[in-house]
Design a protein around this motif. Structure first.
Motif, PDB file in Angstrom:
ATOM      1  N   ILE A  53       0.834  -1.210   0.000  1.00  0.00           N
ATOM      2  CA  ILE A  53       0.000   0.000   0.000  1.00  0.00           C
ATOM      3  C   ILE A  53       0.868   1.259   0.000  1.00  0.00           C
ATOM      4  O   ILE A  53       0.634   2.197  -0.774  1.00  0.00           O
ATOM      5  N   ASN A  54       1.889   1.282   0.833  1.00  0.00           N
ATOM      6  CA  ASN A  54       2.780   2.456   0.895  1.00  0.00           C
ATOM      7  C   ASN A  54       3.541   2.658  -0.409  1.00  0.00           C
ATOM      8  O   ASN A  54       3.725   3.785  -0.861  1.00  0.00           O
ATOM      9  N   TRP A  55       4.001   1.571  -1.018  1.00  0.00           N
ATOM     10  CA  TRP A  55       4.725   1.646  -2.292  1.00  0.00           C
ATOM     11  C   TRP A  55       3.801   2.195  -3.383  1.00  0.00           C
ATOM     12  O   TRP A  55       4.196   3.080  -4.149  1.00  0.00           O
ATOM     13  N   LEU A  56       2.585   1.681  -3.436  1.00  0.00           N
ATOM     14  CA  LEU A  56       1.636   2.179  -4.433  1.00  0.00           C
ATOM     15  C   LEU A  56       1.337   3.659  -4.219  1.00  0.00           C
ATOM     16  O   LEU A  56       1.327   4.439  -5.169  1.00  0.00           O
ATOM     17  N   ALA A  57       1.093   4.043  -2.980  1.00  0.00           N
ATOM     18  CA  ALA A  57       0.772   5.446  -2.677  1.00  0.00           C
ATOM     19  C   ALA A  57       1.914   6.375  -3.088  1.00  0.00           C
ATOM     20  O   ALA A  57       1.674   7.491  -3.551  1.00  0.00           O
ATOM     21  N   ALA A  58       3.137   5.922  -2.956  1.00  0.00           N
ATOM     22  CA  ALA A  58       4.299   6.757  -3.280  1.00  0.00           C
ATOM     23  C   ALA A  58       4.655   6.762  -4.766  1.00  0.00           C
ATOM     24  O   ALA A  58       5.302   7.697  -5.238  1.00  0.00           O
ATOM     25  N   ASN A  59       4.229   5.729  -5.508  1.00  0.00           N
ATOM     26  CA  ASN A  59       4.730   5.572  -6.876  1.00  0.00           C
ATOM     27  C   ASN A  59       3.692   5.472  -7.987  1.00  0.00           C
ATOM     28  O   ASN A  59       4.011   5.723  -9.119  1.00  0.00           O
ATOM     29  N   TYR A  60       2.494   5.096  -7.656  1.00  0.00           N
ATOM     30  CA  TYR A  60       1.489   4.827  -8.691  1.00  0.00           C
ATOM     31  C   TYR A  60       0.449   5.944  -8.694  1.00  0.00           C
ATOM     32  O   TYR A  60      -0.351   6.069  -7.773  1.00  0.00           O
ATOM     33  N   ASP A  61       0.454   6.741  -9.744  1.00  0.00           N
ATOM     34  CA  ASP A  61      -0.427   7.909  -9.835  1.00  0.00           C
ATOM     35  C   ASP A  61      -1.910   7.547  -9.783  1.00  0.00           C
ATOM     36  O   ASP A  61      -2.725   8.333  -9.302  1.00  0.00           O
ATOM     37  N   ASP A  62      -2.271   6.385 -10.271  1.00  0.00           N
ATOM     38  CA  ASP A  62      -3.676   5.987 -10.298  1.00  0.00           C
ATOM     39  C   ASP A  62      -4.075   5.206  -9.055  1.00  0.00           C
ATOM     40  O   ASP A  62      -5.059   4.466  -9.070  1.00  0.00           O
ATOM     41  N   CYS A  63      -3.319   5.379  -7.993  1.00  0.00           N
ATOM     42  CA  CYS A  63      -3.589   4.669  -6.758  1.00  0.00           C
ATOM     43  C   CYS A  63      -4.762   5.320  -6.040  1.00  0.00           C
ATOM     44  O   CYS A  63      -4.735   6.508  -5.749  1.00  0.00           O
ATOM     45  N   HIS A  64      -5.787   4.542  -5.785  1.00  0.00           N
ATOM     46  CA  HIS A  64      -6.974   5.032  -5.085  1.00  0.00           C
ATOM     47  C   HIS A  64      -7.267   4.119  -3.901  1.00  0.00           C
ATOM     48  O   HIS A  64      -8.319   3.524  -3.814  1.00  0.00           O
ATOM     49  N   LEU A  65      -6.319   3.999  -3.014  1.00  0.00           N
ATOM     50  CA  LEU A  65      -6.484   3.093  -1.865  1.00  0.00           C
ATOM     51  C   LEU A  65      -7.150   3.798  -0.705  1.00  0.00           C
ATOM     52  O   LEU A  65      -7.037   4.944  -0.485  1.00  0.00           O
TER      53      LEU A  65
END
Length: 175
Positions: free
Chosen positions: A163-175
């Motif tokens: 979750i932290n990796w996605l939030a920091a790196n993936y622009d389309d992250c909607h967690l």
């Protein structure tokens, strides 16, 4: 555009927490499926034409020989190849501090210019090894994002890390 989650993983006997243990599902597959639950998209395994043995020592012998001999490893046709500009999550285990030959051969066979690539990998002590340099070379022109590196024996417990990796790196992250 929905992402493609493409991964190579090895089920069967694996080196886990200092011991060889049988796994019904490889550690990278576990992480790929967790990722798929977070971002959606298409989940697809990169499978060798000739499967790796389930026995750990036989897989070690084969993978070391492939690496030493720069042997090509053919893969089964994919249901979906990455489309231009489609986010690609690329998963793999670290074998001998490097990419498995099947992964490097797959990457070598494509033009990655402009492709957003989010690598994730599992290891059992070597960290990311030399893969950052290899990915930069093999994916020339790609929008290569920082890799998620997870100890394989902890892959099933990597939810917060993911979750932290996605939030920091993936622009389309909607967690």
């Amino acid at each position: 555009m929905a992402p493609l989650i493409l991964y190579f993983s090895h089920p069967g006997e694996n080196f886990v927490a200092g011991k060889v243990r049988p796994l019904t599902e490889g550690n990278t597959a576990v992480l790929a499926k967790m990722l798929g639950q977070k971002v959606g998209g298409t989940l697809q395994a990169l499978l060798p034409v000739t499967p790796y043995p389930l026995a750990y020592q036989e897989t070690v012998t084969r993978s070391k020989a492939e690496l030493a001999q720069s042997a090509a490893v053919a893969w089964q046709p994919l249901v979906q190849e990455p489309r231009p500009a489609q986010p690609l999550f690329l998963g793999f285990p670290i074998w001998w501090g490097t990419l498995p030959v099947i992964v490097s051969d797959y990457l070598r066979s494509h033009d990655w210019a402009g492709q957003p690539i989010y690598p994730f990998c599992t290891h059992e002590g070597s960290g990311g090894g030399d893969t950052a340099r290899q990915l930069t070379q093999l994916c020339a022109g790609a929008q290569l994002h920082p890799a998620l590196i997870v100890r394989g024996s902890r892959a099933a417990q990597a939810d917060l890390l993911l979750i932290n990796w996605l939030a920091a790196n993936y622009d389309d992250c909607h967690l």
